[in-house]
Design an enzyme around this catalytic site. Structure first.
Site, mmCIF file in Angstrom:
data_model
loop_
_atom_site.group_PDB
_atom_site.id
_atom_site.type_symbol
_atom_site.label_atom_id
_atom_site.label_comp_id
_atom_site.label_asym_id
_atom_site.label_seq_id
_atom_site.Cartn_x
_atom_site.Cartn_y
_atom_site.Cartn_z
ATOM 1 N N ARG A 286 0.744 -0.867 0.177
ATOM 2 C CA ARG A 286 -0.017 -0.568 0.042
ATOM 3 C C ARG A 286 0.889 1.176 -0.136
ATOM 4 N NH1 ARG A 286 -3.323 2.094 4.210
ATOM 5 N NH2 ARG A 286 -5.751 2.851 3.355
ATOM 6 N N ALA A 287 2.631 1.356 -0.141
ATOM 7 C CA ALA A 287 2.682 2.714 0.489
ATOM 8 C C ALA A 287 3.368 2.848 -0.965
ATOM 9 C CB ALA A 287 4.752 2.651 1.060
ATOM 10 N N CYS B 56 14.242 28.615 28.775
ATOM 11 C CA CYS B 56 16.025 29.060 28.355
ATOM 12 C C CYS B 56 16.333 29.828 30.488
ATOM 13 C CB CYS B 56 15.634 30.118 27.567
ATOM 14 S SG CYS B 56 16.441 29.519 26.252
ATOM 15 N N HIS C 12 10.622 2.618 29.103
ATOM 16 C CA HIS C 12 10.035 1.208 30.089
ATOM 17 C C HIS C 12 10.845 1.119 30.855
ATOM 18 C CE1 HIS C 12 5.772 1.170 27.015
ATOM 19 N NE2 HIS C 12 5.786 2.164 28.438
ATOM 20 N N SER D 112 5.539 21.934 23.431
ATOM 21 C CA SER D 112 4.855 22.918 23.322
ATOM 22 C C SER D 112 6.125 23.968 23.171
ATOM 23 C CB SER D 112 4.641 23.272 25.084
ATOM 24 O OG SER D 112 5.916 22.878 25.551
ATOM 25 N N CYS E 219 11.540 31.953 26.120
ATOM 26 C CA CYS E 219 11.605 31.004 26.123
ATOM 27 C C CYS E 219 11.135 30.155 27.386
ATOM 28 C CB CYS E 219 12.679 30.288 26.077
ATOM 29 S SG CYS E 219 12.480 28.223 26.177
ATOM 30 N N HIS F 252 14.035 -0.768 28.103
ATOM 31 C CA HIS F 252 14.046 -0.639 26.938
ATOM 32 C C HIS F 252 13.383 0.846 26.544
ATOM 33 C CE1 HIS F 252 10.571 -2.284 27.552
ATOM 34 N NE2 HIS F 252 9.937 -1.771 26.964
ATOM 35 N N GLU G 214 -7.760 1.979 12.395
ATOM 36 C CA GLU G 214 -6.832 1.873 13.837
ATOM 37 C C GLU G 214 -7.072 1.892 14.457
ATOM 38 O OE1 GLU G 214 -6.054 3.429 10.164
ATOM 39 O OE2 GLU G 214 -3.539 3.076 9.629
ATOM 40 N N GLN H 47 9.396 15.134 29.724
ATOM 41 C CA GLN H 47 8.696 15.437 30.563
ATOM 42 C C GLN H 47 8.959 13.913 31.334
ATOM 43 O OE1 GLN H 47 4.557 17.000 30.874
ATOM 44 N NE2 GLN H 47 5.037 17.116 28.579
ATOM 45 N N ASN I 76 7.003 20.453 37.101
ATOM 46 C CA ASN I 76 6.233 21.074 36.289
ATOM 47 C C ASN I 76 4.892 22.409 36.966
ATOM 48 O OD1 ASN I 76 4.036 20.893 34.232
ATOM 49 N ND2 ASN I 76 4.598 19.098 33.339
ATOM 50 N N HIS J 226 19.274 26.613 23.522
ATOM 51 C CA HIS J 226 17.979 26.639 22.837
ATOM 52 C C HIS J 226 17.412 25.474 21.470
ATOM 53 C CE1 HIS J 226 13.780 28.196 22.774
ATOM 54 N NE2 HIS J 226 13.249 28.708 21.193
ATOM 55 N N ASN K 94 8.494 14.259 23.491
ATOM 56 C CA ASN K 94 7.664 14.912 23.253
ATOM 57 C C ASN K 94 8.709 15.650 22.374
ATOM 58 O OD1 ASN K 94 5.499 13.119 23.325
ATOM 59 N ND2 ASN K 94 4.879 14.612 24.743
ATOM 60 N N ARG L 152 0.812 3.911 -3.051
ATOM 61 C CA ARG L 152 -0.629 4.912 -3.110
ATOM 62 C C ARG L 152 -0.025 6.245 -2.997
ATOM 63 N NH1 ARG L 152 -1.608 4.612 2.297
ATOM 64 N NH2 ARG L 152 -2.652 6.174 3.474
ATOM 65 N N GLY M 71 3.028 17.238 19.298
ATOM 66 C CA GLY M 71 2.521 17.960 20.646
ATOM 67 C C GLY M 71 3.378 18.788 21.056
ATOM 68 N N HIS N 180 14.103 19.401 26.369
ATOM 69 C CA HIS N 180 13.726 18.846 27.405
ATOM 70 C C HIS N 180 13.141 17.414 27.132
ATOM 71 C CE1 HIS N 180 9.365 20.718 25.724
ATOM 72 N NE2 HIS N 180 9.069 19.951 26.505
ATOM 73 N N HIS O 158 12.580 23.570 22.775
ATOM 74 C CA HIS O 158 13.959 23.932 23.479
ATOM 75 C C HIS O 158 14.135 22.728 24.261
ATOM 76 C CE1 HIS O 158 17.065 25.795 26.442
ATOM 77 N NE2 HIS O 158 17.035 24.545 27.067
HETATM 78 P P1 H2U Z 1 6.114 19.324 26.312
HETATM 79 O O1 H2U Z 1 6.815 20.116 25.514
HETATM 80 O O2 H2U Z 1 6.142 17.790 26.414
HETATM 81 O O3 H2U Z 1 4.859 20.175 26.851
HETATM 82 O O4 H2U Z 1 6.532 19.982 28.639
HETATM 83 C C1 H2U Z 1 6.729 21.142 28.655
HETATM 84 C C2 H2U Z 1 5.814 20.851 29.784
HETATM 85 O O5 H2U Z 1 6.293 22.594 30.536
HETATM 86 C C3 H2U Z 1 4.363 21.075 29.756
HETATM 87 O O6 H2U Z 1 3.656 19.981 30.853
HETATM 88 C C4 H2U Z 1 5.544 22.995 31.193
HETATM 89 C C5 H2U Z 1 3.951 22.264 30.514
HETATM 90 O O7 H2U Z 1 3.080 21.830 31.943
HETATM 91 N N1 H2U Z 1 6.019 24.295 31.497
HETATM 92 C C6 H2U Z 1 6.038 24.604 32.493
HETATM 93 O O8 H2U Z 1 6.455 23.409 34.068
HETATM 94 N N2 H2U Z 1 6.586 25.923 33.273
HETATM 95 C C7 H2U Z 1 5.657 26.644 32.217
HETATM 96 O O9 H2U Z 1 5.670 28.181 32.584
HETATM 97 C C8 H2U Z 1 5.383 26.640 31.101
HETATM 98 C C9 H2U Z 1 5.203 25.383 30.725
HETATM 99 ZN ZN ZN Z 2 14.898 27.994 25.407
#
Ligand code: H2U
Ligand code: ZN
Length: 347
Positions: free
Chosen positions: A29-30, A56, A280, A164, A53, A295, A316, A171, A78, A116, A156, A32, A162, A169, A167
């Site tokens: 199918r690749a 930073c 994990h 954000s 940022c 792993h 899926e 979680q 967080n 950054h 991520n 198509r 997703g 980083h 920079h």
């Molecule tokens: P992600 O890029 O995977 O979303 O991780 C960034 C995390 O940073 C996100 O979970 C947190 C968000 O809640 N955050 C802070 O703790 N402080 C902030 O000032 C902005 C974002």
């Molecule tokens: Zn930064």
């Protein structure tokens, strides 16, 4: 025709022994044509310090916290945690149909570097080793809290997954019950005589069809049961259940394979390659869990270019995950790429 050749041509199902789920593979199918969504070509972040940022050094975060002038890694709680350490206990169960219970947890963010503009693929190996050291410390510290049963470290990367902020980083979510994926894997490890991943590695080493790269301590494979187009699994060659069992050389070796696989990902479409990756490891619930094999999973969404991604929709969501290129062809492509980053060779 040998069965493996037939599988390379015809739709088939593959079994994921880690989750005990099936995936559908449609190798024909690749080819198509595609008239669907085209993602923008993401440019790497260019500035080493971004005054806007929140990761930073020296900058303000939400809630009035200021980052220190950190020079290596930096870990903080967080500011928008998905889990809270002091959630009041409560549970409901109505006829086994309306079932809920409070969940306690701690969420942290780990900055990999003050720079950054970098990413795992472009950080020096020694800096990635500092990140590994921070992960080991966090696993130990959070895992030692009596009510914490699982420490999930994940990154991520890229808007598409997703993240954000570009920079570098990751979680950490540490919580009081075992998350679903870890529970499934734990059951799979427990349900076999020998170790599932030691046995799997032994098979991959004789065939070598799905090995992407390796060093003395880790092997990176496109697993036989991969779902995402360029999904990989990083497996420790030694049977160990978590990062707290790393011998000194294994931290550097993990840094090495992480740098190399992310570099190859970036090189594949000459773009900052998006992914979710995470480790994990043995639950920290007080059980021995010696059978668990450490792993990391890389789940990248890109399929055919920096612009064309795989969607997990339709069949899926309603049936089984499905993929269009085989794990073998993905391993071949990733295996053929350079360990030198395209932005560095261009200079
Ligand atoms: P992600 O890029 O995977 O979303 O991780 C960034 C995390 O940073 C996100 O979970 C947190 C968000 O809640 N955050 C802070 O703790 N402080 C902030 O000032 C902005 C974002
Ligand atoms: Zn930064």
């Amino acid at each position: 025709m040998p069965a493996s050749d037939l599988l390379a041509q015809y739709p088939h199902r593959r079994f994921n022994p880690l989750t005990r789920e099936w995936i559908l593979v449609s190798p024909h199918r690749a080819k198509r044509p595609w008239h669907g969504q085209v993602e923008k070509h993401a440019e790497p972040a260019s500035v080493r310090y971004d005054p806007g940022c929140y990761l930073c050094p020296g900058n303000m975060r939400a809630g009035g916290h200021r980052n220190p002038a950190y020079e290596s890694t930096f870990v903080f709680d967080n500011d928008f945690p998905a889990l809270l350490p002091d959630a009041q206990e409560a549970a409901v169960d109505e006829s086994g149909l309306l079932v809920a219970e409070t969940e306690r947890g701690i969420c942290r963010v780990v900055c990999f570097s003050p720079d950054h503009s970098l990413s795992v693929s472009r950080l020096p190996r020694e800096s990635i080793e500092d990140v590994v050291e921070a992960w080991v410390e966090q696993y130990n510290e959070l895992g030692a809290i009596p009510w914490i049963r699982s420490v999930q470290i994940f990154e991520n990367r890229g808007d598409m997954m997703g993240a954000s902020n570009p920079h570098p980083h990751c979680q950490i979510w540490a919580n009081s019950t075992l998350p679903g994926e870890l529970s499934k894997e734990l059951a799979a490890f427990g349900g076999r005589g020998g170790c599932l991943l030691c046995d799997y590695l032994a098979i991959e080493k004789t065939r070598r069809a799905r090995i992407v790269l390796e060093n003395d301590a880790f092997t990176v494979v496109a697993p036989f049961w991969a779902v995402w187009p360029f999904e990989t699994l990083v497996i420790s060659r030694r049977h160990l259940s978590a990062m707290d069992q790393f011998e000194p050389g294994e931290r550097g070796a993990l840094a090495d394979v992480l740098k190399r696989i992310t570099t190859r990902y970036d090189n594949l479409f000459e773009t900052p390659f998006p992914y979710t990756m995470g480790f994990h490891q043995r639950p920290t619930d007080g059980g021995a869990h010696d059978g668990f094999h450490f792993h990391a999973h890389f789940y990248p969404p890109l399929l055919r270019s920096a612009a064309v991604r795989k969607f997990m929709v339709g069949y899926e969501m309603l049936g089984n995950p499905q993929r269009d290129i085989t794990a073998e062809s993905a391993a071949e492509r990733l295996g053929a790429l350079s360990d030198r980053h395209y932005l560095e060779t261009a200079r």
